[in-house]
Motif scaffolding. Structure first.
Motif, PDB file in Angstrom:
ATOM      1  N   VAL A   1       0.863  -1.305   0.217  1.00 56.94           N
ATOM      2  CA  VAL A   1      -0.251   0.048  -0.120  1.00 56.94           C
ATOM      3  C   VAL A   1       0.881   1.313  -0.201  1.00 56.94           C
ATOM      4  O   VAL A   1       0.646   2.213  -0.673  1.00 56.94           O
ATOM      5  CB  VAL A   1      -0.985   0.183   1.074  1.00 56.94           C
ATOM      6  N   ALA A   2       1.932   1.305   0.667  1.00 60.72           N
ATOM      7  CA  ALA A   2       2.714   2.465   1.118  1.00 60.72           C
ATOM      8  C   ALA A   2       4.198   2.112   0.694  1.00 60.72           C
ATOM      9  O   ALA A   2       4.769   1.001   1.178  1.00 60.72           O
ATOM     10  CB  ALA A   2       2.364   3.013   2.261  1.00 60.72           C
ATOM     11  N   PRO A   3       5.236   3.133   0.728  1.00 60.69           N
ATOM     12  CA  PRO A   3       6.583   2.784   0.578  1.00 60.69           C
ATOM     13  C   PRO A   3       7.187   2.269   1.743  1.00 60.69           C
ATOM     14  O   PRO A   3       6.797   2.446   3.013  1.00 60.69           O
ATOM     15  CB  PRO A   3       7.026   4.057   0.290  1.00 60.69           C
ATOM     16  N   SER A   4       7.869   1.059   1.566  1.00 59.89           N
ATOM     17  CA  SER A   4       8.530   0.356   2.497  1.00 59.89           C
ATOM     18  C   SER A   4       9.450   1.209   3.195  1.00 59.89           C
ATOM     19  O   SER A   4      10.074   2.394   2.875  1.00 59.89           O
ATOM     20  CB  SER A   4       9.303  -1.024   1.992  1.00 59.89           C
ATOM     21  N   GLY A   5       9.920   0.964   4.723  1.00 57.00           N
ATOM     22  CA  GLY A   5      10.743   1.934   5.457  1.00 57.00           C
ATOM     23  C   GLY A   5       9.968   3.008   6.112  1.00 57.00           C
ATOM     24  O   GLY A   5      10.189   3.293   7.370  1.00 57.00           O
ATOM     25  N   ARG A   6       9.291   3.797   5.499  1.00 57.96           N
ATOM     26  CA  ARG A   6       8.656   4.959   5.941  1.00 57.96           C
ATOM     27  C   ARG A   6       7.192   4.598   6.704  1.00 57.96           C
ATOM     28  O   ARG A   6       6.778   5.276   7.495  1.00 57.96           O
ATOM     29  CB  ARG A   6       8.461   6.080   5.143  1.00 57.96           C
ATOM     30  N   TYR A   7       6.751   3.385   6.037  1.00 61.69           N
ATOM     31  CA  TYR A   7       5.370   2.969   6.469  1.00 61.69           C
ATOM     32  C   TYR A   7       5.314   1.514   6.825  1.00 61.69           C
ATOM     33  O   TYR A   7       6.116   0.732   6.331  1.00 61.69           O
ATOM     34  CB  TYR A   7       4.404   3.146   5.218  1.00 61.69           C
ATOM     35  N   GLN A   8       4.644   1.286   7.968  1.00 57.72           N
ATOM     36  CA  GLN A   8       4.602  -0.229   8.341  1.00 57.72           C
ATOM     37  C   GLN A   8       3.121  -0.810   8.030  1.00 57.72           C
ATOM     38  O   GLN A   8       2.041   0.074   8.284  1.00 57.72           O
ATOM     39  CB  GLN A   8       4.668  -0.454   9.908  1.00 57.72           C
ATOM     40  N   GLU A   9       3.038  -1.807   7.659  1.00 59.03           N
ATOM     41  CA  GLU A   9       1.700  -2.068   7.164  1.00 59.03           C
ATOM     42  C   GLU A   9       1.219  -3.528   7.882  1.00 59.03           C
ATOM     43  O   GLU A   9       1.852  -4.285   8.420  1.00 59.03           O
ATOM     44  CB  GLU A   9       1.405  -2.815   5.555  1.00 59.03           C
ATOM     45  N   TYR A  10      -0.235  -3.291   8.160  1.00 58.14           N
ATOM     46  CA  TYR A  10      -1.048  -4.402   8.889  1.00 58.14           C
ATOM     47  C   TYR A  10      -2.056  -5.046   8.079  1.00 58.14           C
ATOM     48  O   TYR A  10      -2.653  -4.240   7.117  1.00 58.14           O
ATOM     49  CB  TYR A  10      -1.515  -3.972  10.279  1.00 58.14           C
ATOM     50  N   ARG A  11      -2.408  -6.112   8.219  1.00 60.02           N
ATOM     51  CA  ARG A  11      -3.420  -6.707   7.362  1.00 60.02           C
ATOM     52  C   ARG A  11      -4.528  -7.472   8.129  1.00 60.02           C
ATOM     53  O   ARG A  11      -4.120  -8.145   9.134  1.00 60.02           O
ATOM     54  CB  ARG A  11      -2.962  -7.783   6.316  1.00 60.02           C
ATOM     55  N   LEU A  12      -5.731  -6.737   7.947  1.00 63.31           N
ATOM     56  CA  LEU A  12      -6.796  -7.114   8.788  1.00 63.31           C
ATOM     57  C   LEU A  12      -7.581  -8.193   8.110  1.00 63.31           C
ATOM     58  O   LEU A  12      -8.290  -7.794   7.002  1.00 63.31           O
ATOM     59  CB  LEU A  12      -7.622  -6.263   9.186  1.00 63.31           C
ATOM     60  N   ASP A  13      -7.626  -9.464   8.285  1.00 63.26           N
ATOM     61  CA  ASP A  13      -8.418 -10.436   7.778  1.00 63.26           C
ATOM     62  C   ASP A  13      -8.792 -11.488   8.784  1.00 63.26           C
ATOM     63  O   ASP A  13      -8.625 -11.280   9.940  1.00 63.26           O
ATOM     64  CB  ASP A  13      -7.719 -11.120   6.551  1.00 63.26           C
ATOM     65  N   GLU A  14      -9.702 -12.306   8.203  1.00 64.50           N
ATOM     66  CA  GLU A  14     -10.450 -13.363   9.182  1.00 64.50           C
ATOM     67  C   GLU A  14      -9.667 -14.241   9.995  1.00 64.50           C
ATOM     68  O   GLU A  14      -9.896 -14.498  11.120  1.00 64.50           O
ATOM     69  CB  GLU A  14     -11.335 -14.220   8.468  1.00 64.50           C
ATOM     70  N   GLN A  15      -8.506 -14.529   9.294  1.00 66.94           N
ATOM     71  CA  GLN A  15      -7.320 -15.291  10.109  1.00 66.94           C
ATOM     72  C   GLN A  15      -6.391 -14.576  10.990  1.00 66.94           C
ATOM     73  O   GLN A  15      -6.009 -14.987  12.232  1.00 66.94           O
ATOM     74  CB  GLN A  15      -6.530 -16.002   9.015  1.00 66.94           C
ATOM     75  N   SER A  16      -5.986 -13.443  10.376  1.00 66.80           N
ATOM     76  CA  SER A  16      -5.006 -12.733  11.214  1.00 66.80           C
ATOM     77  C   SER A  16      -5.484 -11.813  12.397  1.00 66.80           C
ATOM     78  O   SER A  16      -4.909 -11.281  13.519  1.00 66.80           O
ATOM     79  CB  SER A  16      -4.218 -11.757  10.666  1.00 66.80           C
ATOM     80  N   CYS A  17      -6.845 -11.180  12.231  1.00 68.47           N
ATOM     81  CA  CYS A  17      -7.460 -10.183  13.389  1.00 68.47           C
ATOM     82  C   CYS A  17      -8.276 -10.967  14.420  1.00 68.47           C
ATOM     83  O   CYS A  17      -8.962 -11.889  13.988  1.00 68.47           O
ATOM     84  CB  CYS A  17      -8.252  -9.425  12.622  1.00 68.47           C
ATOM     85  N   PRO A  18      -7.916 -10.830  15.428  1.00 71.47           N
ATOM     86  CA  PRO A  18      -8.237 -11.576  16.765  1.00 71.47           C
ATOM     87  C   PRO A  18      -9.696 -10.975  17.043  1.00 71.47           C
ATOM     88  O   PRO A  18     -10.309 -11.481  17.922  1.00 71.47           O
ATOM     89  CB  PRO A  18      -7.429 -11.439  17.687  1.00 71.47           C
TER      90      PRO A  18
END
Length: 841
Positions: A103-120
């Protein structure tokens, strides 16, 4: 009212694209992205918010979780988790960071994925939590709770639009309100390019972008769009197109509508009346993509405006001061209609794109005169003039304007029949390609009319009569139209007369009866400017030292310049344009006009060289005056040759109306020299440039296109004078009550019998005199001559008929009352110069 709104407004979409690029963003930026479907197509949503997360609603019955990617600005600092709680602990619900960013440039941004498996946290519960982002340091980088809200934007039909006009010709897209309206709808057979980008607004502020995924140049028409038969929107209007070397004017009008001048490729609002004159230019950014799109599809090819521009935009592209100006000039074709001259001379002419100069596309002989869809093929030669006509068609046939199938095209007066046909075919093909498929099929071509409206000087004269309020109240009005334009000066003489009975029945209350026009092919503003530019080029030794290339005008000598420097090339054409524009103030203002200190020209290797030019204004001014005098002598000779056919005796020039048009016709020196040459008694009518307040007023150029419409709608007809003989010069009749009763005069048509009355005796005297006086004349006036005709006793009781058959010759015959003389009837010829009578049958 919803918190989030959607818009396809162009300015808002541009702002949304800028925001989605993340340029200049910093802490506390959070970026969300998810996939969805809109109008039964895949779309990607990108939201850019500050310390705020927006999540889309679940689609009922289709999923239990929407996958969303979230990118948080961290400025390069490491982060570990996005967690849901008041503080970080081993038991708190969390989401681990992604290893790779999408989604965004690496290094300056950290990404997270919300889906049925990863999101508690269940998706529907996320709206109730307040996540934080945990960092490696002593404090969390997003330590205060991040608010989560519902993304509630609702797509509507206003997001539907047909962007084909916008992508191809920079015209307004067709709005969804039109496309979904049963009474308007989308023309069947048209090409559809739907919405590809939508701005997302939160409380009126742009915060994100909806972008369509996949291929975007072959769109199915959405089911919400209503189809409409294009034949229902064909207008009973005429489109007038005046083709000129420097500019082309497009005007349209119906029987009950006002005239509209159409601007092609406009880059700024209308400021002066001359802005209605469209430059006859086309500029290629990416020539390979243009020719590929042009050959891939016959009807409405997707030649993108980012790859090719025409008209005002083309001229602006080559004129704009920038590092790319040289490449833009090389890739721009000026004076499009004159390409036919180059083809006729079999000159080498290479087309070039600004960004793909390696593309090879040479100008070739244009396609044959076939315009049905099957007759336009991928292997037809690429014709820039046909492309220009296509863009005119896109403008006049826009969905909000309606469809036009009647076009009247006027061209320079001196063009040959072959060239006129070639240009007419190119325009037919280009205009045909702008219409919806199936509107004009092969068997329907009778309804698609692209007609030659005749020489430009004729249409110019038609409008001049209207502008200057000239009517044939007291008989025919003799006129001479001088159309001094960019490529030539056309001269046309004729009479404006009242319509005859049959002509009025056909809708023509007035008729322009004109002689064969003539033209001075070398006397055109752009041609003279080219010659001036060449003389400056030839007189500057540094030109050859710097290897500056140029195109030599046909009327100028080579001057011992190396042949390779005068060889045709895109760089040489560009230098002609650069040097002409540099010297243009000397022609359009005066020889004292201020010039720029330097001019940039291109060498044979393509390098841009700054030149300081020694301009001999005295020499150029003398040359210009000499050319004007030569041209005016041609005009004088043409006028002398034609005045005997249209003028009145004894002073044929008395009352002659002379209309002067064209941009060159407005030159003060040209006007001064012409006025000195014209005989006494001539009325000169000149066009003045309208002021900035009156931007819709006719100019010396737009008058020609307006004249075409005048001939179509204002009960004014035009016909080439079939009679090549000089005007009849006498008054002829018989004596009645001691006066000359004349039935023939200089306004009489040749070969038309006139009733002279009963024959009461075998010998009849015919009275005549030179038409120097149109008042009453006594039969025994010394000026009256007589010719005695011995008709014989058999003529008594019949009717006498008289007709003119030559400037000084008439014929007398007899017939039964009520019948004109038949072929073979007794006939006598009278030569009025000598009074000699001969029986000829």
């Amino acid at each position: 009212m919803t918190l989030y709104e959607l818009s396809i407004d162009e300015a808002l979409v541009r702002e949304a694209e800028r925001i989605a690029s993340l340029e200049g963003r910093g802490y506390p930026t959070l970026v969300m992205r998810w996939e969805s479907r809109l109008f039964d197509q895949p779309w990607t949503t990108t939201l850019v918010l500050d310390y705020l997360i927006a999540l889309p609603p679940l689609i009922v019955g289709q999923a239990s979780f929407n996958e969303v990617r979230i990118a948080a600005f961290t400025g390069g600092a490491g982060t570990k988790f996005m967690y849901f709680g008041t503080e970080m602990s081993a038991s708190v619900p969390r989401v681990a960071p992604e290893m790779e960013n999408t989604v965004a440039p690496s290094g300056r941004y950290q990404e997270y994925r919300l889906d049925e498996q990863s999101c508690p946290v269940p998706y529907l519960k996320l709206i109730q939590v307040s996540p934080r982002i945990y960092g490696n340091g002593l404090q969390d980088y997003y330590s205060p709770p991040i608010k989560i809200e519902r993304y509630d934007a609702v797509p509507g039909p206003d997001l539907l639009a047909d962007f084909f006009p916008s992508l191809v010709a920079k015209l307004d897209p067709v709005k969804g309100s039109v496309l979904t309206d049963v009474a308007q709808g989308f023309w069947t057979g048209s090409r559809y390019v739907g919405t590809t980008a939508i701005a997302i607004l939160r409380q009126g502020k742009v915060v994100g972008l909806l972008k369509r995924a996949g291929k975007v140049d072959k769109d199915p028409v959405p089911p919400e769009v209503k189809r409409r038969d294009p034949r229902l929107d064909v207008l009973r209007e005429w489109v007038a197109i005046d083709i000129g070397a420097a500019s082309t004017v497009v005007a349209l009008r119906g029987e009950r509508s006002q005239t509209e001048l159409v601007r092609i490729g406009a880059v700024r609002p209308l400021e002066v009346a001359a802005d209605n004159e469209n430059p006859s230019e086309v500029s290629f950014e990416t020539l390979s993509r243009v020719t590929k799109a042009w050959r891939e599809r016959v009807i409405q090819p997707l030649t993108r405006w980012s790859d090719v521009v025409v008209g005002h935009a083309a001229k602006a592209a080559r004129s704009r001061k920038s590092p790319e100006q040289a490449s833009r000039a090389v890739s721009t074709i000026t004076a499009l209609p004159l390409l036919r001259e180059r083809v006729e001379r079999k000159e080498s002419f290479r087309l070039r794109g600004s960004s793909d100069p390696e593309t090879v596309e040479n100008l070739r002989k244009p396609a044959p005169p076939i315009i049905d869809e099957d007759g336009i093929g991928a292997h037809d030669p690429f014709d820039p003039l046909e492309l220009y006509a296509y863009y005119i068609g896109l403008n006049v046939n826009h969905r909000t304007r309606g469809l036009h199938t009647r076009y009247a095209i006027t061209m320079p007066t001196g063009w040959s029949a072959e060239r006129r046909t070639s240009v007419l075919v190119a325009f037919r093909r280009g205009l045909y390609r702008s219409l919806p498929a199936g509107l004009c099929e092969y068997h329907d071509l009778k309804d698609f009319l692209v007609a030659d409206a005749g020489p430009s000087a004729l249409a110019f004269a038609a409008h001049a009569f209207r502008v200057f309020g000239i009517q044939p109240k007291d008989g025919p009005v003799a006129f001479c139209a001088i159309d001094a334009g960019a490529s030539e000066t056309g001269v046309l003489l004729g009479n404006l007369r009242a319509g005859k009975v049959d002509e009025r029945a056909d809708g023509h209350d007035r008729v322009i009866e004109y002689l064969d026009p003539s033209a001075i092919s070398w006397l055109g503003g752009e041609r003279l400017l080219h010659r001036l530019a060449y003389r400056v080029y030839a007189a500057t030794p540094r030109m050859q030292e710097a290897r500056i290339v140029f195109e030599r005008p046909l009327d100028e000598p080579e001057n011992d310049i190396p042949e390779d420097l005068l060889a045709p090339s895109p760089e040489a054409r560009a230098n002609v344009v650069f040097l002409k524009d540099y010297l243009r103030p000397l022609l359009e203002q005066s020889m004292k006009a201020k010039l720029a200190e330097t001019v940039h020209l291109m060498s044979a290797s393509g390098e841009l060289v700054e030149m300081t030019l020694p301009v001999d204004r005295g020499s150029l001014g003398a040359a210009l005056e000499d050319w004007f005098l030569q041209g005016i002598q041609h005009i004088k000779e043409a006028l002398a040759a034609g005045i005997t056919k249209i003028g009145r005796e004894p002073e044929p020039y008395q009352g002659l109306r002379v209309f002067i048009g064209g941009r060159l016709g407005m030159h003060p020196l040209f006007l001064e020299l012409l006025e000195e040459t014209l005989p006494q008694g001539v009325h000169i009518h000149k066009f003045k440039e309208p002021d900035k307040v009156n931007v819709t007023a006719p100019t010396a150029k737009t008058s020609t296109a307006l004249g075409v419409l005048t001939l179509k709608f204002d009960r004014l007809g035009a016909m080439l004078r079939a009679e090549k003989r000089e005007n009849f010069r006498y008054r002829v009749g018989r004596a009645r009550h001691g006066q000359l009763y004349d039935v023939l005069d200089p306004q009489s048509d040749y070969d038309e019998w006139r009733d002279l009355g009963n024959c009461t005796k075998p010998d009849v005297d015919i009275l005549f005199l030179a038409a120097e006086d149109d008042g009453e004349v006594a039969a025994d006036d010394p000026r009256v001559s007589r010719a005695a005709c011995s008709l014989g006793p058999s003529a008594i009781g019949q009717r006498l008929y008289l007709r003119a058959v030559g400037p000084t010759r008439v014929e007398l015959s007899v017939s039964a009352p009520g019948d004109e003389p038949q072929k073979g009837a007794p006939c006598w010829a009278i030569e009025l110069k000598t009074s000699v009578v001969d029986r000829i049958s």
